[in-house]
Design an enzyme around this catalytic site. Structure first.
Site, PDB file in Angstrom:
ATOM      1  N   ARG A 363     -14.585 -24.308  10.820  1.00 23.89           N
ATOM      2  CA  ARG A 363     -14.359 -23.259   9.826  1.00 23.89           C
ATOM      3  C   ARG A 363     -14.858 -21.950  10.404  1.00 23.89           C
ATOM      4  O   ARG A 363     -15.962 -21.890  10.960  1.00 23.89           O
ATOM      5  CB  ARG A 363     -15.107 -23.569   8.525  1.00 23.89           C
ATOM      6  CG  ARG A 363     -14.589 -24.831   7.876  1.00 23.89           C
ATOM      7  CD  ARG A 363     -15.279 -25.085   6.557  1.00 23.89           C
ATOM      8  NE  ARG A 363     -14.803 -26.361   6.013  1.00 23.89           N
ATOM      9  CZ  ARG A 363     -15.253 -26.917   4.902  1.00 23.89           C
ATOM     10  NH1 ARG A 363     -16.205 -26.308   4.207  1.00 23.89           N
ATOM     11  NH2 ARG A 363     -14.769 -28.059   4.477  1.00 23.89           N
ATOM     12  N   GLN A 381     -18.078 -33.946   8.712  1.00 26.76           N
ATOM     13  CA  GLN A 381     -18.266 -34.345   7.319  1.00 26.76           C
ATOM     14  C   GLN A 381     -18.258 -35.858   7.242  1.00 26.76           C
ATOM     15  O   GLN A 381     -17.452 -36.509   7.906  1.00 26.76           O
ATOM     16  CB  GLN A 381     -17.112 -33.823   6.460  1.00 26.76           C
ATOM     17  CG  GLN A 381     -17.121 -32.323   6.297  1.00 26.76           C
ATOM     18  CD  GLN A 381     -15.978 -31.884   5.407  1.00 26.76           C
ATOM     19  OE1 GLN A 381     -14.833 -32.267   5.629  1.00 26.76           O
ATOM     20  NE2 GLN A 381     -16.283 -31.084   4.411  1.00 26.76           N
ATOM     21  N   ASP A 383     -16.807 -37.728   5.250  1.00 25.02           N
ATOM     22  CA  ASP A 383     -15.774 -37.549   4.238  1.00 25.02           C
ATOM     23  C   ASP A 383     -15.266 -38.906   3.768  1.00 25.02           C
ATOM     24  O   ASP A 383     -15.379 -39.892   4.491  1.00 25.02           O
ATOM     25  CB  ASP A 383     -14.617 -36.777   4.884  1.00 25.02           C
ATOM     26  CG  ASP A 383     -13.871 -35.929   3.876  1.00 25.02           C
ATOM     27  OD1 ASP A 383     -14.021 -36.155   2.662  1.00 25.02           O
ATOM     28  OD2 ASP A 383     -13.115 -35.039   4.321  1.00 25.02           O
ATOM     29  N   HIS A 385     -11.959 -40.468   0.976  1.00 24.82           N
ATOM     30  CA  HIS A 385     -11.008 -40.240  -0.096  1.00 24.82           C
ATOM     31  C   HIS A 385     -10.796 -41.533  -0.826  1.00 24.82           C
ATOM     32  O   HIS A 385     -10.587 -42.574  -0.211  1.00 24.82           O
ATOM     33  CB  HIS A 385      -9.705 -39.678   0.478  1.00 24.82           C
ATOM     34  CG  HIS A 385      -9.917 -38.360   1.146  1.00 24.82           C
ATOM     35  ND1 HIS A 385      -9.955 -38.212   2.509  1.00 24.82           N
ATOM     36  CD2 HIS A 385     -10.189 -37.135   0.624  1.00 24.82           C
ATOM     37  CE1 HIS A 385     -10.219 -36.950   2.803  1.00 24.82           C
ATOM     38  NE2 HIS A 385     -10.372 -36.278   1.687  1.00 24.82           N
ATOM     39  N   LYS A 465     -15.412 -30.105  -9.126  1.00 26.95           N
ATOM     40  CA  LYS A 465     -16.300 -30.962  -8.331  1.00 26.95           C
ATOM     41  C   LYS A 465     -17.667 -31.046  -8.969  1.00 26.95           C
ATOM     42  O   LYS A 465     -18.053 -30.179  -9.755  1.00 26.95           O
ATOM     43  CB  LYS A 465     -16.427 -30.391  -6.921  1.00 26.95           C
ATOM     44  CG  LYS A 465     -16.935 -28.952  -6.888  1.00 26.95           C
ATOM     45  CD  LYS A 465     -17.149 -28.462  -5.458  1.00 26.95           C
ATOM     46  CE  LYS A 465     -17.796 -27.088  -5.437  1.00 26.95           C
ATOM     47  NZ  LYS A 465     -18.171 -26.626  -4.110  1.00 26.95           N
ATOM     48  N   HIS A 511     -12.086 -36.701  -3.525  1.00 30.16           N
ATOM     49  CA  HIS A 511     -12.673 -36.351  -2.227  1.00 30.16           C
ATOM     50  C   HIS A 511     -14.179 -36.458  -2.423  1.00 30.16           C
ATOM     51  O   HIS A 511     -14.687 -36.003  -3.438  1.00 30.16           O
ATOM     52  CB  HIS A 511     -12.389 -34.902  -1.835  1.00 30.16           C
ATOM     53  CG  HIS A 511     -10.952 -34.488  -1.922  1.00 30.16           C
ATOM     54  ND1 HIS A 511     -10.243 -34.067  -0.821  1.00 30.16           N
ATOM     55  CD2 HIS A 511     -10.101 -34.393  -2.964  1.00 30.16           C
ATOM     56  CE1 HIS A 511      -9.016 -33.725  -1.186  1.00 30.16           C
ATOM     57  NE2 HIS A 511      -8.899 -33.909  -2.483  1.00 30.16           N
TER      58      HIS A 511
END
Length: 639
Positions: A363, A381, A383, A385, A465, A511
RNA sequence: GCUGGUGUAGCUCAAUGGUAGAGCAGCCGCCUUGUAAGCGGCAGGUUAUAGGUUCGAUUCCCAUCACCAGCUCCA
């Protein structure tokens, strides 16, 4: 006439109309009368001397209440401002609120001031406190208030008042010669300020706008008790000592280089830690039925148009060309994961499908915000899903909340705060989707009886979130985990599953990340533990220290045995004295030191010394290994 | 990105308009060591980079880069 006052504990009592909170406090007891700073009447914060004329719910606010603390510190900033104006009559006050842990005041000085000016301001504040000046509230119509501050030549206050509605009643607080625009309430008088310290000086723009005036911000903090102030300042000192950027260098964990600002380089020791976090996480996820994937870092730009990132996240993305076609470096992992979902048909029987990815994202962060591992331009991350049926949504969110709290406990983070963020301005999807998603999050938290704060407009562009903020041992909070409910991506990527009815339906997707960013979490751990990692995490778990050359053989054998058992060990075969070797190992914060000399060689043992704990005596090697393995398996934070 | 500050050996820091010095770390010896620094020696720097002023710049000025603090933003 009598009025009825209801206290926070539900008790009611009658008082004559016009009674003030101060009188009520005095009636309850001298201790409370002394501690009371302001009051909350029917939820509204007011000064202690404001008469109450009707039945009302009353809370007396002391420094122990968050509201009382804010009022106390806000009053502290007024006292500081008064001191500043006495010393610098030409200074112009802008705004001076209470903040977490303290207060500040933004001031325009005719001449710049330096930190050396702070002690004099503190001294003047002491004087003002001794003078015991009363805070007096005065209300006046907007026009008059504008005139008042225009006469005083304060363009900042005039600007603030002009933005209030025409019919607004503006309040000004006077303390002696000093007057300031302020909603209030305030502590009764300056002598109520018992302990304060001016902590710093910084530039800040008027209204946070870099195109406007640069003001001087003076930071301070204050407490009701000098002891608390001292403790607070000690924590700040301690935090400086634990700076993960310095420890990262000292412990040879990671580095940064001009060749890649914001891109961390992991050294072996740092990578051991990083890998430990991943192994722990992976093991826990596999136990819970997760699958794991890995998706590419660079993907065609078209994908990012489809996902909405191009519209809503472009400024934070890196772009590149491959064979004259536009590509983007992923700032998030979800679009790649969605392509895998679409790679085959799915049945409702598979749900929930949980797919994890330790995904490295890039980023673009503005150069000025980079900060060690806390703020970088590439990070990993943890991460995942979760694809599920709409009716499974709340259950799955609940499981995630439990998982996240379990993880934090392992690291010793017991104080976790939860915030729910709603739809931001720049976002995709229908109101109805946002509504359902937000409700699912909220319902789950309510069902689990988990207190949470709401952050309006702070959600991701594709969904609301909940964020988890952990408090470390220095009482600082860090945002780590997040759970985001998303109805939009499944639609944009046309995700489907075959339902019981044989027809195609749209799944919901969640997420979530637990550490958030492995890099940042590692930075937090370094500071939380001050580099003294629990045994299971430590890059080198045991240092084997032979007394003299004679013992090198046994030392090497000990190291091999440890390594065979899966313990990360190192021997120090230098010709230094044992005291020196101990010192070196202590400074490297190695949790266990195994010292071997004649006796130990003879009895196939080692003398154990734990970091910071001194000599613990000799033990047979087998026992040392089994003890260590047990401690590692239990992920004990302390030996 | 903006404002201010800093940049000298691997690290922590000195010094100076006349081309730099210490401690620690490193290397080499000696010592053969029992729980937080044994002793001696050696080596290590185009003073961040690129310009300018000057007889001469590491020092003064300018630009760039990086870092630090803060603002704004955020995992």
């Amino acid at each position: 006439m009598e009025i009825k006052i209801t206290f926070p504990d539900g008790k009611e009592q009658s008082y004559p109309a016009g009674v003030t909170p101060r009188q009520i406090a005095e009636g309850i007891g001298p201790g409370l009368a002394k501690a009371a700073l302001a009051a909350q009447v029917d939820g509204l914060n007011v000064d202690l001397d404001v008469p109450i004329n009707k039945d009302a719910a009353l809370r007396l606010l002391t420094f122990k209440d968050p509201e009382g603390r804010d009022i106390y510190r806000h009053s502290s900033s007024h006292i500081m401002a008064q001191a500043v104006l006495r010393l610098y009559p030409k200074a112009l006050l802008a705004i001076g609120p209470a903040i977490e842990d303290g207060f500040y005041y933004d001031i325009e000085f005719p001449e710049p001031i330096t930190p050396e000016a702070l002690p004099a301001i503190e001294k003047e504040m002491e004087k003002i406190i001794k003078e015991d000046i009363v805070f007096k509230r005065r209300e006046l119509p907007r026009d008059e208030a504008i005139r008042f501050f225009a006469d005083a030549g304060n363009k900042f206050k005039v600007e603030l008042i002009r933005e209030l509605p025409d019919d607004a009643v503006v309040s000004i607080y006077h303390q002696g010669e000093f007057a300031d625009l302020c909603r209030g309430p305030h502590i009764p008088s300056t002598k109520h300020l018992k302990a304060f310290k001016l902590t710093g000086l910084a530039g800040a723009y008027w209204r946070g706008d870099e195109k406007r005036e640069m003001l001087t911000r003076i930071y301070g903090t204050s407490f009701a008790d000098p002891k608390e102030l001292k403790e607070h300042l000690a924590l700040i000192e301690e935090a400086k000592k634990r700076d993960h950027r310095a420890l990262g260098k000292e412990l040879d964990l990671f580095s940064f280089h001009g060749e890649g600002p914001g891109f961390p380089f992991f050294h072996h020791n740092g990578l051991v830690l990083y890998n430990q976090l991943i192994s722990f996480c992976r093991a826990e996820l596999y136990k819970r039925g997760y699958m794991e994937i890995k998706t590419p870092i660079i993907l065609n730009e078209e994908l990012w148009h489809r996902s909405g990132h191009w519209d809503h996240y472009r400024d934070n993305m890196y772009f590149t060309d491959i064979d004259e076609k536009a590509y983007a470096v992923k700032p998030m992992n979800c679009p790649g994961g969605l392509l895998i979902y679409r790679s085959r048909l799915h049945s409702y029987r598979e749900f929930p499908i949980k797919v994890a990815e330790f995904g490295q994202v890039h980023r673009h962060e503005k150069s000025g915000v980079l900060h060690g591992l806390f703020r970088v331009r590439t990070f990993t991350q943890d991460d995942a899903h979760v694809f599920c049926l709409p009716e499974q949504l709340e259950d799955e969110i609940g499981k995630l909340v439990e998982l996240i709290l379990y993880f934090y406990k392992v690291f010793g983070f017991e104080d976790v705060r939860i915030e729910l963020s709603t739809r931001p301005e720049s976002s995709i999807g229908s109101d109805e989707m946002w509504d359902r998603a937000t409700r699912a999050l909220q319902n789950t938290l309510e069902k689990m009886k988990i207190a949470h704060k709401i952050n309006p407009g702070d959600g991701a562009f594709y969904g609301p979130k909940i964020d988890f903020h952990i408090r470390d041992c220095l009482k600082r909070t860090w945002q780590c985990a997040t759970i985001q409910v998303d109805f939009s991506m499944p639609e944009r990527f046309d995700l489907t599953y075959v339902g019981e009815d044989g027809k195609e339906h749209r799944p919901v997707m969640i997420h979530r990340a637990i550490f958030g960013s492995l890099e940042r979490f590692l930075g937090i751990l370094i500071e939380h533990y001050a580099g003294n990692f629990p045994l299971w995490l430590a890059p080198v778990q045991a240092a084997v220290l032979p007394i003299s050359e004679k013992h090198f053989g046994w030392a090497e054998e000990v190291r091999k045995k440890l390594e065979e058992a899966g313990i990360r060990a190192a021997t120090n075969l230098s010709d230094e004295k044992i005291t020196r070797k101990v010192r070196t190992a202590e400074m490297q914060k190695i949790p266990a030191m195994l010292i071997v000399g004649d006796k130990e060689m003879e009895s196939r043992s080692a003398a154990v010394r734990r970091h910071g704990a001194g000599d613990l005596g000799a033990k047979p090697l087998e026992q040392i290994i089994s003890d260590m393995l047990k401690e590692i398996a239990e992920k004990r934070i302390k030996p």
